[in-house]
Design a protein around this motif. Structure first.
Motif, PDB file in Angstrom:
ATOM      1  N   TRP A   1       0.651  -1.315  -0.025  1.00 25.33           N
ATOM      2  CA  TRP A   1       0.203   0.078  -0.219  1.00 25.33           C
ATOM      3  C   TRP A   1       0.937   0.972  -0.034  1.00 25.33           C
ATOM      4  CZ3 TRP A   1      -4.237   1.787  -1.752  1.00 25.33           C
ATOM      5  CH2 TRP A   1      -4.739   2.823  -1.173  1.00 25.33           C
TER       6      TRP A   1
ATOM      7  N   LYS B   1       0.624   4.202  -2.451  1.00 23.47           N
ATOM      8  CA  LYS B   1       0.448   5.647  -2.291  1.00 23.47           C
ATOM      9  C   LYS B   1       1.348   6.521  -2.931  1.00 23.47           C
ATOM     10  CE  LYS B   1      -0.106   5.599   2.128  1.00 23.47           C
ATOM     11  NZ  LYS B   1      -0.907   6.017   3.466  1.00 23.47           N
ATOM     12  N   LYS B   2       2.875   6.080  -2.935  1.00 24.87           N
ATOM     13  CA  LYS B   2       4.003   6.827  -3.602  1.00 24.87           C
ATOM     14  C   LYS B   2       3.753   6.743  -4.913  1.00 24.87           C
ATOM     15  CE  LYS B   2       8.959   6.763  -3.234  1.00 24.87           C
ATOM     16  NZ  LYS B   2       9.185   5.933  -4.517  1.00 24.87           N
TER      17      LYS B   2
ATOM     18  N   SER C   1       1.167   6.995  -6.541  1.00 24.06           N
ATOM     19  CA  SER C   1      -0.008   7.956  -7.177  1.00 24.06           C
ATOM     20  C   SER C   1       0.332   9.265  -6.964  1.00 24.06           C
ATOM     21  CB  SER C   1      -1.350   7.486  -6.323  1.00 24.06           C
ATOM     22  OG  SER C   1      -1.098   7.588  -5.140  1.00 24.06           O
ATOM     23  N   GLN C   2       1.263   9.686  -5.873  1.00 25.56           N
ATOM     24  CA  GLN C   2       1.913  10.893  -5.961  1.00 25.56           C
ATOM     25  C   GLN C   2       2.477  11.080  -7.103  1.00 25.56           C
ATOM     26  OE1 GLN C   2       3.466  10.699  -1.967  1.00 25.56           O
ATOM     27  NE2 GLN C   2       1.337  10.671  -1.003  1.00 25.56           N
TER      28      GLN C   2
ATOM     29  N   PHE D   1      -3.395   5.123  -9.560  1.00 25.02           N
ATOM     30  CA  PHE D   1      -4.307   5.324  -8.215  1.00 25.02           C
ATOM     31  C   PHE D   1      -4.531   3.987  -7.684  1.00 25.02           C
ATOM     32  CE2 PHE D   1      -8.720   4.865  -9.406  1.00 25.02           C
ATOM     33  CZ  PHE D   1      -8.614   4.506 -10.566  1.00 25.02           C
TER      34      PHE D   1
ATOM     35  N   ARG E   1      -7.937   0.274  -1.371  1.00 23.65           N
ATOM     36  CA  ARG E   1      -7.500  -0.691  -0.538  1.00 23.65           C
ATOM     37  C   ARG E   1      -8.468  -1.591   0.014  1.00 23.65           C
ATOM     38  NH1 ARG E   1      -3.527   0.158   4.775  1.00 23.65           N
ATOM     39  NH2 ARG E   1      -2.506  -1.698   4.675  1.00 23.65           N
TER      40      ARG E   1
ATOM     41  N   GLU F   1      -9.506   2.512   2.167  1.00 21.15           N
ATOM     42  CA  GLU F   1      -8.818   3.547   1.519  1.00 21.15           C
ATOM     43  C   GLU F   1      -8.750   4.011   0.304  1.00 21.15           C
ATOM     44  OE1 GLU F   1      -4.841   4.393   3.916  1.00 21.15           O
ATOM     45  OE2 GLU F   1      -5.413   2.636   4.702  1.00 21.15           O
ATOM     46  N   ARG F   2      -8.385   5.189  -0.170  1.00 19.98           N
ATOM     47  CA  ARG F   2      -8.297   5.361  -1.521  1.00 19.98           C
ATOM     48  C   ARG F   2      -7.293   6.371  -1.618  1.00 19.98           C
ATOM     49  NH1 ARG F   2     -14.019   5.108  -1.114  1.00 19.98           N
ATOM     50  NH2 ARG F   2     -14.828   3.837  -2.822  1.00 19.98           N
ATOM     51  N   THR F   3      -6.405   6.478  -2.634  1.00 21.44           N
ATOM     52  CA  THR F   3      -5.432   7.402  -2.910  1.00 21.44           C
ATOM     53  C   THR F   3      -5.864   8.692  -3.578  1.00 21.44           C
ATOM     54  OG1 THR F   3      -4.768   6.599  -5.314  1.00 21.44           O
ATOM     55  CG2 THR F   3      -3.557   5.784  -3.417  1.00 21.44           C
ATOM     56  N   ASP F   4      -6.941   8.489  -4.258  1.00 22.80           N
ATOM     57  CA  ASP F   4      -7.970   9.818  -4.876  1.00 22.80           C
ATOM     58  C   ASP F   4      -8.559  10.480  -3.692  1.00 22.80           C
ATOM     59  OD1 ASP F   4      -6.858   9.492  -7.067  1.00 22.80           O
ATOM     60  OD2 ASP F   4      -8.473   8.985  -8.180  1.00 22.80           O
TER      61      ASP F   4
END
Ligand code: UDP
Ligand code: MG
Length: 327
Positions: free
Chosen positions: A59, A63-64, A66-67, A73, A76, A314-317
């Motif tokens: 995860w 996240k990394k 998606s940044q 993206f 989870r 969780e979502r990265t967006d």
């Protein structure tokens, strides 16, 4: 006037893949960029990683990523639910915002370049495109043997699947909207998707070795998947049991005649061993039959509970923000 290009979302389930993701993520990105350049898909197309409740750094890596790039993206799952549920979560999440989805494993075993053919086939009017392995030469003999037996068993048990197709496939948003109405908890996507219908196509590719890490599909999980597939899509095992029951009853009937004849001839043998073997055999058959019927009853029980098939924790967006920008 410019033609509206379809927006594609790759749906990639990941479970404890920290050793693989950093290698394969750029490969997926490369393919997306390549398709955008060729003007086959919209430049809003993206890559969704579905973390299936990993216990390693998967995860964090998602996240990394998606940044670093808009095209990546992730979502989870609240816990590990298995590959099928992870793919379903991704497909349902992508359904509203994308015209097409392609589900693919994250380990680089499925040829990424075949996506060109899949998208081409979609543009030619197909709503589902199945990726089929033309060769398993790179798999070990054991994996190849068990995997192919798996497809033969499904076929024998009355489950219609595309031979040697796993979950590498393109599905249009239209098909997904219909698929949403298939509410079952016992998921076996490759048996269910063909039931939706619509025009479909097949593309072939060679299966490669895993890039890193090891398989999360040992024999035990594969057998569980086959069982899910059979019991959720076919009642043939119950019919087979009935056939077996009739056969055993027939044999037993002959046995009864035989014993009466022997008795009348006055040759009553001590016959302990034959009695015991018949008893053992019959009770074994009965236990198996009860077990199979029990499996079906258990599955009916699970279906009646209507528990959620996935929970996204969780979502990265940031969804709210996303919605704002769209308005
Ligand atoms: N996977 C998953 N949840 C699980 C097990 C596997 O999301 O509980 C993912 C895994 O990360 C991979 C895909 O499903 O992307 C296929 O798994 P794997 O490569 O281990 O299976 P194999 O290719 O050996 O059949
Ligand atoms: Mg694999």
């Amino acid at each position: 006037m410019s033609v509206k290009l379809p927006c594609l979302c790759l749906v990639i389930p990941c479970y404890n893949e920290e050793s693989v993701l950093p290698i394969t993520a750029p490969l997926f990105l490369e393919e997306i960029k390549h398709l955008i350049e060729k003007k086959k898909i919209s430049d809003k197309s993206r890559i969704m990683f579905v973390d299936d409740g990993s216990s390693d750094d998967t995860w964090k890596i998602i996240k990394k990523l998606s940044q670093e790039n808009f095209h990546y993206f992730g979502i989870r799952q609240s816990r590990n639910r298995g590959h099928q549920n992870a793919v379903l979560a991704g497909l349902m999440e992508a359904k509203a915002d994308y015209d097409i989805t392609i589900s693919i494993d994250c380990d680089g075993q499925d040829d990424i370049r075949v996506m060109d053919d899949m998208v081409e086939s979609y543009l030619g009017g197909n709503e589902i495109v199945y990726g089929v392995r033309s060769s398993r030469a790179r798999d070990t003999f054991f994996k190849r043997f068990t995997a192919e037996s798996f497809y033969h068993l499904l076929d024998f048990m009355g489950v219609e699947t595309v031979f040697n197709h796993a979950d590498y496939r393109l599905i249009s948003g239209r098909v997904l909207n219909e698929f949403e109405n298939f509410k079952e908890v016992n998921l076996f996507l490759r048996g269910l998707i063909p039931l939706v219908g619509f025009q479909s196509d097949i593309v072939y590719y060679e299966r490669q070795e895993r890039i890193a890490g090891k398989s999360h599909y040992p024999l035990k999980k594969m057998m569980a998947l086959a069982f899910d597939g059979i019991t959720s899509l076919s009642i043939k095992p119950i019919r087979l049991i009935m056939g077996l029951g009739l056969l055993v009853a027939g044999i037993s009937f002959l046995g009864v005649i035989w014993s009466v004849v022997v008795f009348l001839q006055g040759k009553t043998v001590s016959g302990w061993s034959s009695t015991v073997s018949i008893l053992c055999f019959l009770s074994g058959v009965q236990l198996i039959c009860t077990g199979v019927i029990g499996e079906y009853v258990g599955r009916i029980y699970m279906e009646t509970k209507r528990r959620p098939r996935y929970i996204i924790s969780e979502r990265t967006d940031d969804r709210e923000q996303d919605a704002d920008t769209k308005n």
